[in-house]
Design an enzyme around this catalytic site. Structure first.
Site, PDB file in Angstrom:
ATOM      1  N   HIS A 247       7.347   1.095   3.762  1.00 41.12           N
ATOM      2  CA  HIS A 247       7.566   2.502   3.406  1.00 41.12           C
ATOM      3  C   HIS A 247       6.249   3.278   3.336  1.00 41.12           C
ATOM      4  O   HIS A 247       6.248   4.498   3.413  1.00 41.12           O
ATOM      5  CB  HIS A 247       8.375   2.635   2.107  1.00 41.12           C
ATOM      6  CG  HIS A 247       7.680   2.266   0.845  1.00 41.12           C
ATOM      7  ND1 HIS A 247       7.852   1.058   0.212  1.00 41.12           N
ATOM      8  CD2 HIS A 247       6.824   2.960   0.058  1.00 41.12           C
ATOM      9  CE1 HIS A 247       7.153   1.026  -0.905  1.00 41.12           C
ATOM     10  NE2 HIS A 247       6.507   2.173  -1.024  1.00 41.12           N
TER      11      HIS A 247
ATOM     12  N   ASP B  29       9.498  -5.527   2.982  1.00 44.26           N
ATOM     13  CA  ASP B  29       8.781  -4.252   2.899  1.00 44.26           C
ATOM     14  C   ASP B  29       7.306  -4.424   3.261  1.00 44.26           C
ATOM     15  O   ASP B  29       6.432  -4.443   2.399  1.00 44.26           O
ATOM     16  CB  ASP B  29       8.925  -3.675   1.487  1.00 44.26           C
ATOM     17  CG  ASP B  29       8.656  -2.184   1.441  1.00 44.26           C
ATOM     18  OD1 ASP B  29       8.081  -1.658   2.414  1.00 44.26           O
ATOM     19  OD2 ASP B  29       9.023  -1.545   0.443  1.00 44.26           O
TER      20      ASP B  29
ATOM     21  N   SER C 297       2.297   0.761  -4.323  1.00 40.14           N
ATOM     22  CA  SER C 297       3.017   0.256  -3.161  1.00 40.14           C
ATOM     23  C   SER C 297       2.027  -0.272  -2.134  1.00 40.14           C
ATOM     24  O   SER C 297       1.094   0.425  -1.746  1.00 40.14           O
ATOM     25  CB  SER C 297       3.858   1.362  -2.535  1.00 40.14           C
ATOM     26  OG  SER C 297       4.942   1.700  -3.353  1.00 40.14           O
TER      27      SER C 297
END
Length: 714
Positions: free
Chosen positions: A90, A227, A649
């Protein structure tokens, strides 16, 4: 977890005792590496960290040298001697989307560069390496920063950072210095960075895996999300340093990189994240938390819910629209759900009342604290927030409606148009130049969105803050039909087309886009107050919040405290640990759990659908070197109690030997209030197992060259 705090744009945490009358623990929070307290390092050793303290920051091969700020909104880690960078899928989402077309849909199908020549360059992306950090608080205090308002402080900080940048550039012209506030402005640190702006996409799995579970699983556990995405840093072939994109640039050769571990972990294993957490507010007063809940989170989730319904409907009807809006939808929905979850947590634990009880303790303590320079005026703080709350809610509604639409550029241009300092041409022929960005948005989608948002804003916003000229036009000319108004504006305004518009013309005076821009900017000006003076409340509130932070730290001088996150490098540490809630007590997920969810996808749950090849890959009888010694199968994701937030992240997750075991990508629903109140019993960091990452590079991507590069045997 999409991370939305950009270093150059206008997305450590505080000890638990800073927020509630509970004892603090040294193993909570996000710590700066250069001045890590000895007490914290010793606690890390007790948890299983095996390296000397210099291995974190000061040694030539220190871990900090392997971790990067990824494009100003995420974190990443260098994993090879040829500048290969791992981050989350992402985090690379927009880059992947920007290269996707209906003919070559990398978002849908994934992408594998088979050679350096096939690696894809990206505009406006970079990685930044932290070179050093220092405390410059005495220098700024001597210049009187404590007695300045926010505007004056910003000017002083900009001036000093430029002076310090000029100084370091005499040694190395590729360096620059940023200055950031810590501890609510009680301290100031200067950080030296080196930015590389030629960053190329190397590898990505399909979106169905990189974002597996979609919004259904976002912020939830258990997870099976793969991810990750892979980029490469390129550099000047002559100097080996940063350089703008050029076809002649070569892969960067760092002096050190993180070793990928295939050894795995067990419950209780040491786990450490190092990255760039964006923003926490653990020192925030009870009045500030109430404002956040009622005047920011509430209106944000309400407006975004309206916007996302329109986007999703159009995305599902058209592949071309989906490609354009995938990233925009993901960015919007991430903190839509976060706002909902945070408010739920705030109310469920009675956080506002907890903070007020703790503030009463501080008020009693500071009455007898002789060494405290400034005392918090709690009655004044309450009054200031009471005066500002209406404006805060109005600004959130305005911003979410008029400046956070999918076609942001339209609104940005509308506002810039009002700034005649940006006009071009002679005084008699001043004009504004619009670039054609039609390829970035879809007229039908945006018109539909505008109609829905205008209707919603009229129903939800205070009447004092309505753009009445816009609504008068809708009522009188279009008989209350918002969509007809939006279609007319999109069809007739030059603001949605490339070209020039001259100010001293009838075209400018009569353009409906200009009228729309003036109307919404007038509302903005009204909220801000005449010449922005209405927001001087922010300066007064900031002073009291700074005093409150200082009082909390002074009251517990015998314990280490860490500053709120501000998108500078931080370390958090803890253990691999399950979450003792619900029915799933495991600290990891396996290949079988993905197959189980895919079965739900077969029955129509869109977020659980995946490429057919995944059923084959997850059904292997023997996962070979990827097999976990505890589960005896392939682990996909795992839990630790590391302290994270947006910006983390893509943060590398290290074991006790400083080797890479995963990439952090999310927090959990049960602790969405952790940005303002960390609860070690509830807060968890969700990471993708590095063995799952390498397995996909190997078995799905067949990227043998990457396996060799990161030191994993085929």
């Amino acid at each position: 977890m999409t991370n939305k705090m950009k270093k150059r744009l206008p997305l450590g945490l505080l000890a638990l005792s800073m927020l509630s009358p509970l004892p603090s623990r040294a193993d909570e929070g996000m710590w700066t590496l250069y001045d890590l307290p000895t007490q914290v390092y010793e606690a890390m050793r007790g948890y299983g960290f095996l390296l000397p303290q210099g291995a974190l920051y000061s040694d030539a091969d220190a871990i900090k040298n392997n971790v990067v700020n990824f494009s100003g909104f995420c974190s990443g880690v260098v994993v090879s001697p040829y500048g290969l960078v791992f981050t989350n899928h992402h985090c690379g989402f927009e880059a992947i989307r920007s290269h996707s077309t209906t003919e070559h849909d990398y978002m849908l199908n994934g992408f594998v560069a088979k050679s350096y020549a096939e690696e894809l360059p990206n505009e406006n992306m970079f990685v930044s390496f932290m070179k050093s950090q220092q405390d410059i608080t005495p220098r700024l205090k001597a210049l009187g920063i404590d007695n300045m308002n926010k505007k004056a402080q910003a000017h002083l900080v900009d001036s000093l950072s430029q002076a310090m940048t000029d100084s370091v550039k005499k040694t190395d012209k590729t360096l620059h210095v940023d200055i950031d506030a810590f501890y609510e402005g009680n301290k100031w640190y200067a950080t030296t960075y080196q930015d590389f702006t030629d960053l190329r996409l190397v590898f990505t799995v399909p979106k169905s895996m990189g974002k597996y579970g979609g919004e259904t699983d976002n912020w939830m556990w258990p997870r099976q999300t793969c991810d990750f995405s892979v980029f490469r840093v390129y550099c000047d072939p002559k100097t080996g340093g940063p350089a703008p994109y050029s076809k002649d640039n070569v892969p960067y050769h760092p002096k050190t990189w993180a070793k990928v571990s295939m050894d795995g972990y067990r419950e209780g294993s040491f786990a450490m994240t190092v990255g760039y957490p964006g923003s926490t507010e653990r020192y925030l007063s009870s009045y500030g938390i109430k404002e956040m809940r009622d005047c920011q989170n509430d209106p944000r989730q309400q407006v975004r819910g309206v916007k996302q319904e329109v986007m999703l409907r159009h995305m599902r009807a058209s592949e071309a629209v989906r490609i354009k809006y995938d990233s925009k939808f993901a960015q919007s929905s991430n903190y839509w759900k976060n706002s909902i979850g945070m408010n739920k947590c705030i109310d469920s634990i009675g956080l506002v009342n907890q903070k007020r009880a703790y503030e009463e303790q501080i008020a009693q303590w500071q009455d007898t604290a002789k060494h405290l320079t400034h005392k918090v005026d709690f009655p004044l703080l309450e009054k200031l927030y009471a005066r500002r709350s209406r404006l805060t809610k109005a600004m959130t509604q305005w911003s979410e409606t008029f400046s956070r639409r999918s076609n942001i550029e339209f609104n940005a241009r509308a506002l810039r148009l009002m700034n005649e300092q940006q006009a071009k041409g002679s005084k008699k022929g001043e004009y504004f130049q619009f670039e054609d960005n039609a390829d970035q948005w879809d007229a039908a989608t945006d018109a539909d969105m505008m109609a829905a948002l205008l209707k919603n804003y009229r129903e939800k916003a205070d009447n004092d803050f309505l753009p009445t000229a816009v609504y008068n036009t809708i009522d009188k000319r279009f008989k209350g039909d918002y969509r007809k108004y939006a279609d007319w504006l999109f069809k007739t305004s030059v603001m949605l087309k490339g070209g020039k518009i001259y100010f001293a013309t009838k075209q400018y005076a009569q353009d409906p886009g200009v009228a729309y821009a003036k109307a919404i900017k007038a509302v903005y000006d009204k909220i801000m107050g005449e010449n922005g003076k209405g927001w001087s409340l922010a300066d007064s509130i900031a002073v009291q919040e700074r005093y409150l932070c200082d009082a909390k730290v002074q009251m517990e001088m015998d314990k280490p405290h860490y500053s709120d996150a501000n998108f500078t490098m931080r370390l958090s540490y803890g253990q691999v640990k399950p979450l003792a809630l619900g029915t799933n007590k495991a600290y990891y997920t396996t290949a079988k759990s993905l197959l189980d969810k895919m079965a739900k996808g077969d029955k129509g749950v869109i977020d659980y659908q995946a490429e057919p090849i995944m059923r084959t890959l997850m059904s292997a009888n023997d996962f070979g070197k990827y097999t976990d010694p505890v589960s005896h199968t392939l682990n996909l994701c795992f839990l630790t109690n590391n302290d994270i937030t947006g910006g983390n992240s893509g943060s590398p997750m290290f074991d006790g030997k400083g080797q890479l075991i995963g990439l952090a990508f999310d927090g959990n629903w049960d602790s969405l209030s952790s940005d303002i109140n960390f609860d070690s019993n509830l807060a968890r960091c969700i990471g993708v197992d590095i063995r799952y990452v390498v397995y996909m590079i190997d078995k799905w991507g067949h990227a043998d060259r990457l396996l060799k590069e990161i030191g994993v045997e085929k």
